[in-house]
Write an enzyme that holds these catalytic residues in place. Structure first.
Site, PDB file in Angstrom:
ATOM      1  N   ARG A 262       0.809  -1.227   0.000  1.00  0.00           N
ATOM      2  CA  ARG A 262       0.000   0.000   0.000  1.00  0.00           C
ATOM      3  C   ARG A 262       0.838   1.271   0.000  1.00  0.00           C
ATOM      4  O   ARG A 262       0.368   2.343   0.361  1.00  0.00           O
ATOM      5  CB  ARG A 262      -0.949   0.037   1.203  1.00  0.00           C
ATOM      6  N   LEU A 263       2.090   1.164  -0.421  1.00  0.00           N
ATOM      7  CA  LEU A 263       2.933   2.351  -0.574  1.00  0.00           C
ATOM      8  C   LEU A 263       2.784   2.832  -2.019  1.00  0.00           C
ATOM      9  O   LEU A 263       3.674   2.694  -2.849  1.00  0.00           O
ATOM     10  CB  LEU A 263       4.389   2.029  -0.243  1.00  0.00           C
TER      11      LEU A 263
END
Length: 215
Positions: free
Chosen positions: A191-192
């Site tokens: 989720r970066l």
């Protein structure tokens, strides 16, 4: 009922870095749009259009984008529709292109303007006759008694219209979303995500500033 809290997948495609971007937002959008078309994503020009009425109540729906250039993003609809009434009261909109297959989305905010009769004709004329008949026979967003009523309206209009193409009604036309910001979102592992946004800098003569946003 499905456990939605566990319904997720990680993203694994290459990220988006500043050095990867095209010089302008429209060139970058064109790159990504070409990627979506090449990937054979269904309805690549489908876009969520979000509007709000005079009181700020939000509304959203999916339409088909019919053009884009450095001036903005164009779609056609009935001026008498719910979104037409909302844009008349509050001429601003947000767009989202949900290109899930490539783990991408493009988000746009901006003001909205009508594109004029000649340009609207250019959107209307290529539409299939059946779509033209439906657009004229249906008073978009109004309540109807039944499906049969709509079909009867279309049949009657078909019988009454002798030309191959149905003339564009004055109530139907094009809108252009003139962007103030355009964000290119690329999903990232863990989720970066990569979020790079072009923002119009009106204080500097309408130029564009590039910003990286936290995911």
């Amino acid at each position: 009922m499905a456990d939605l809290s566990r319904m997720r997948r990680d993203y694994d495609r290459p990220g988006l870095r500043e050095e990867d971007l095209a010089p302008t937002w429209v060139e970058q959008f064109d790159r990504w749009f070409r990627d979506v078309v090449a990937a054979d994503v269904p309805d690549p020009n489908a876009v969520v259009v979000a509007t709000a009425d005079a009181d700020g109540a939000p509304d959203a729906r999916i339409v088909l984008l019919k053009g884009y250039d450095e001036a903005g993003f164009v779609f056609g609809t009935s001026y008498a529709s719910a979104k037409g009434a909302q844009l008349a009261a509050n001429p601003r909109a947000a767009l989202v292109f949900p290109w899930h297959a490539l783990q991408r989305q493009v988000r746009v905010t901006g003001t909205v303007e009508r594109i004029g009769d000649g340009a609207s004709d250019g959107l209307w004329d290529p539409r299939p006759r059946e779509a033209q008949l439906a657009a004229v026979a249906s008073v978009q967003s109004t309540v109807v008694d039944s499906r049969e009523e709509l079909e009867a309206r279309v049949r009657l209009l078909d019988e009454e219209t002798t030309t191959e193409k149905v003339p564009r009604p004055p109530v139907w036309g094009g809108y252009r979303v003139v962007p103030h910001s355009i964000e290119f979102w690329q999903g990232g592992p863990g989720r970066l995500h990569d979020r790079l946004r072009f923002v119009r800098d009106d204080e500097e003569g309408g130029g564009w500033v590039l910003q990286r946003l936290a995911p």
